[in-house]
Design a protein around this motif. Structure first.
Motif, PDB file in Angstrom:
ATOM      1  N   ALA A 129     135.267 -11.054-169.331  1.00 32.10           N
ATOM      2  CA  ALA A 129     136.110  -9.869-169.167  1.00 32.10           C
ATOM      3  C   ALA A 129     135.263  -8.628-168.905  1.00 32.10           C
ATOM      4  O   ALA A 129     135.656  -7.744-168.133  1.00 32.10           O
ATOM      5  N   GLU A 130     134.119  -8.551-169.545  1.00 29.00           N
ATOM      6  CA  GLU A 130     133.233  -7.407-169.335  1.00 29.00           C
ATOM      7  C   GLU A 130     132.705  -7.373-167.905  1.00 29.00           C
ATOM      8  O   GLU A 130     132.432  -6.298-167.363  1.00 29.00           O
ATOM      9  N   ARG A 131     132.582  -8.550-167.292  1.00 21.70           N
ATOM     10  CA  ARG A 131     132.128  -8.620-165.905  1.00 21.70           C
ATOM     11  C   ARG A 131     133.293  -8.527-164.924  1.00 21.70           C
ATOM     12  O   ARG A 131     133.187  -7.877-163.893  1.00 21.70           O
ATOM     13  N   ALA A 132     134.385  -9.224-165.241  1.00 17.94           N
ATOM     14  CA  ALA A 132     135.576  -9.277-164.372  1.00 17.94           C
ATOM     15  C   ALA A 132     135.176  -9.581-162.927  1.00 17.94           C
ATOM     16  O   ALA A 132     135.600  -8.899-161.989  1.00 17.94           O
ATOM     17  N   ASP A 133     134.379 -10.625-162.753  1.00 17.91           N
ATOM     18  CA  ASP A 133     133.892 -11.013-161.426  1.00 17.91           C
ATOM     19  C   ASP A 133     135.053 -11.588-160.600  1.00 17.91           C
ATOM     20  O   ASP A 133     135.628 -12.613-160.973  1.00 17.91           O
ATOM     21  N   PRO A 134     135.405 -10.958-159.481  1.00 17.86           N
ATOM     22  CA  PRO A 134     136.550 -11.426-158.681  1.00 17.86           C
ATOM     23  C   PRO A 134     136.398 -12.876-158.209  1.00 17.86           C
ATOM     24  O   PRO A 134     137.398 -13.612-158.144  1.00 17.86           O
ATOM     25  N   ALA A 135     135.176 -13.288-157.878  1.00 14.30           N
ATOM     26  CA  ALA A 135     134.967 -14.657-157.397  1.00 14.30           C
ATOM     27  C   ALA A 135     135.248 -15.669-158.502  1.00 14.30           C
ATOM     28  O   ALA A 135     135.870 -16.715-158.267  1.00 14.30           O
ATOM     29  N   VAL A 136     134.797 -15.370-159.713  1.00 16.16           N
ATOM     30  CA  VAL A 136     135.038 -16.268-160.848  1.00 16.16           C
ATOM     31  C   VAL A 136     136.531 -16.307-161.166  1.00 16.16           C
ATOM     32  O   VAL A 136     137.102 -17.379-161.404  1.00 16.16           O
ATOM     33  N   ILE A 137     137.168 -15.153-161.171  1.00 20.45           N
ATOM     34  CA  ILE A 137     138.597 -15.086-161.468  1.00 20.45           C
ATOM     35  C   ILE A 137     139.396 -15.883-160.445  1.00 20.45           C
ATOM     36  O   ILE A 137     140.351 -16.600-160.790  1.00 20.45           O
ATOM     37  N   ALA A 138     139.010 -15.794-159.173  1.00 22.49           N
ATOM     38  CA  ALA A 138     139.704 -16.546-158.119  1.00 22.49           C
ATOM     39  C   ALA A 138     139.571 -18.042-158.349  1.00 22.49           C
ATOM     40  O   ALA A 138     140.535 -18.802-158.177  1.00 22.49           O
ATOM     41  N   ARG A 139     138.385 -18.493-158.760  1.00 20.24           N
ATOM     42  CA  ARG A 139     138.182 -19.919-159.032  1.00 20.24           C
ATOM     43  C   ARG A 139     139.017 -20.364-160.236  1.00 20.24           C
ATOM     44  O   ARG A 139     139.602 -21.451-160.228  1.00 20.24           O
ATOM     45  N   LEU A 140     139.072 -19.535-161.255  1.00 21.18           N
ATOM     46  CA  LEU A 140     139.860 -19.878-162.442  1.00 21.18           C
ATOM     47  C   LEU A 140     141.346 -19.963-162.100  1.00 21.18           C
ATOM     48  O   LEU A 140     142.047 -20.867-162.560  1.00 21.18           O
ATOM     49  N   ARG A 141     141.820 -19.029-161.272  1.00 19.18           N
ATOM     50  CA  ARG A 141     143.239 -19.048-160.896  1.00 19.18           C
ATOM     51  C   ARG A 141     143.556 -20.285-160.042  1.00 19.18           C
ATOM     52  O   ARG A 141     144.643 -20.873-160.179  1.00 19.18           O
ATOM     53  N   ALA A 142     142.639 -20.680-159.187  1.00 15.13           N
ATOM     54  CA  ALA A 142     142.856 -21.882-158.372  1.00 15.13           C
ATOM     55  C   ALA A 142     142.951 -23.118-159.261  1.00 15.13           C
ATOM     56  O   ALA A 142     143.792 -24.002-159.034  1.00 15.13           O
ATOM     57  N   MET A 143     142.119 -23.166-160.298  1.00 14.60           N
ATOM     58  CA  MET A 143     142.172 -24.296-161.226  1.00 14.60           C
ATOM     59  C   MET A 143     143.457 -24.257-162.041  1.00 14.60           C
ATOM     60  O   MET A 143     144.032 -25.308-162.355  1.00 14.60           O
ATOM     61  N   ARG A 174     146.964 -16.939-170.024  1.00 13.60           N
ATOM     62  CA  ARG A 174     146.769 -15.705-170.796  1.00 13.60           C
ATOM     63  C   ARG A 174     145.293 -15.323-170.843  1.00 13.60           C
ATOM     64  O   ARG A 174     144.941 -14.141-170.777  1.00 13.60           O
ATOM     65  N   MET A 175     144.438 -16.337-170.942  1.00 16.04           N
ATOM     66  CA  MET A 175     143.002 -16.079-170.941  1.00 16.04           C
ATOM     67  C   MET A 175     142.567 -15.445-169.626  1.00 16.04           C
ATOM     68  O   MET A 175     141.863 -14.422-169.612  1.00 16.04           O
ATOM     69  N   VAL A 176     142.991 -16.041-168.523  1.00 16.16           N
ATOM     70  CA  VAL A 176     142.577 -15.552-167.204  1.00 16.16           C
ATOM     71  C   VAL A 176     143.138 -14.154-166.948  1.00 16.16           C
ATOM     72  O   VAL A 176     142.444 -13.290-166.387  1.00 16.16           O
ATOM     73  N   ASP A 177     144.375 -13.903-167.355  1.00 16.68           N
ATOM     74  CA  ASP A 177     144.967 -12.576-167.171  1.00 16.68           C
ATOM     75  C   ASP A 177     144.161 -11.509-167.917  1.00 16.68           C
ATOM     76  O   ASP A 177     143.918 -10.415-167.386  1.00 16.68           O
ATOM     77  N   ALA A 178     143.749 -11.823-169.138  1.00 18.25           N
ATOM     78  CA  ALA A 178     142.969 -10.860-169.925  1.00 18.25           C
ATOM     79  C   ALA A 178     141.598 -10.623-169.282  1.00 18.25           C
ATOM     80  O   ALA A 178     141.109  -9.488-169.229  1.00 18.25           O
ATOM     81  N   ILE A 179     140.988 -11.699-168.802  1.00 21.88           N
ATOM     82  CA  ILE A 179     139.688 -11.578-168.137  1.00 21.88           C
ATOM     83  C   ILE A 179     139.817 -10.729-166.871  1.00 21.88           C
ATOM     84  O   ILE A 179     139.001  -9.845-166.604  1.00 21.88           O
ATOM     85  N   ALA A 180     140.874 -10.979-166.106  1.00 27.16           N
ATOM     86  CA  ALA A 180     141.083 -10.251-164.852  1.00 27.16           C
ATOM     87  C   ALA A 180     141.328  -8.759-165.107  1.00 27.16           C
ATOM     88  O   ALA A 180     140.931  -7.910-164.297  1.00 27.16           O
ATOM     89  N   ARG A 181     141.977  -8.437-166.238  1.00 27.36           N
ATOM     90  CA  ARG A 181     142.227  -7.029-166.578  1.00 27.36           C
ATOM     91  C   ARG A 181     140.972  -6.330-167.088  1.00 27.36           C
ATOM     92  O   ARG A 181     140.949  -5.109-167.230  1.00 27.36           O
TER      93      ARG A 181
END
Length: 235
Positions: free
Chosen positions: A107-121, A191-198
């Protein structure tokens, strides 16, 4: 470089990499059930199976003991570790703390590439959950968690977390999820991914921590400790 020096280097690499190769092979045999939990490890048989001496096998087993997958019992030999219910609870507690920390770091990084991979999974797991496809969901679930810890960039955290997951696989004698819990589990992932993305570090920590804790509750509700009485099973 002389021929003798080259030969020495090749021999050194072969002898030092062999125990690591054996460690991975024996670990695989443990985790996929070819070596039974609680069973004695036959060093001679393993050496014969792999066509090596007992020395590299023993070195590999020492490494697996450090990982918590086998245990040396004095005057008896090496055995595949059997986790008791209290140990499972302790391992889950540490795993929850590590996974919560991983969520905070992401969450501190909120890396868009990582978030995109997590959402795809998440999408892939949602499809598997709706179809109640356990065989598909199970490896995706492992991969999702591993991506979370690997993406933190903290190699110590990732190594410790993966070691705990391997230990817990000694207790889980199979997939204990039902169709309903697949969807519950993936809702927690969302919920985890949403919090990380925010970029909400506190919420990400809580969501990741709670997810592991709820996983522990689901596992304990559907599993029976070795030797439990009928009263304990229904408690």
């Amino acid at each position: 470089m002389s021929t003798s020096s080259t030969t020495h280097d090749v021999t050194f690499l072969r002898l030092n990499s062999l125990p690591m190769l054996l460690e991975r092979e024996i670990e695989s045999m443990i985790l996929d059930g070819r070596l039974s939990v609680g069973g004695r490890v036959n060093e001679n048989q393993l050496a014969a199976t792999f066509g090596v001496s007992r020395g590299p096998v023993r070195e590999a087993l020492r490494s697996l003991e450090a990982l918590g997958l086998v245990e040396l019992q004095p005057n008896r030999g090496v055995f595949i570790r059997r986790l008791e219910i209290g140990q499972v609870v302790e391992v889950y507690g540490v795993r929850a703390a590590l996974f919560g920390y991983a969520g905070r770091l992401l969450a501190e990084r909120a890396d868009p590439a990582v978030i995109a991979r997590l959402r795809a999974m998440l999408d892939d797991m949602s499809a598997a959950a709706r179809a109640h496809d356990f065989d598909r969901y199970y490896p995706l679930n492992f991969a999702f968690h591993d991506l979370v810890v690997a993406s933190t960039g903290n190699t110590v955290l990732a190594a410790q977390y993966r070691g705990l997951v391997k230990q817990l696989r000694l207790y889980r004698a199979g997939n204990l999820m039902t169709g309903n819990t697949l969807e519950l589990s993936n809702a927690e992932h969302a919920r985890m991914v949403d919090a990380i993305a925010r970029g909400d570090a506190d919420a990400a920590w809580q969501a990741c921590f709670d997810h592991v804790e709820r996983g522990k509750e689901r596992l304990l509700a559907r599993s029976v400790p070795p030797g439990a009485s009928s009263q304990e099973k229904s408690a």
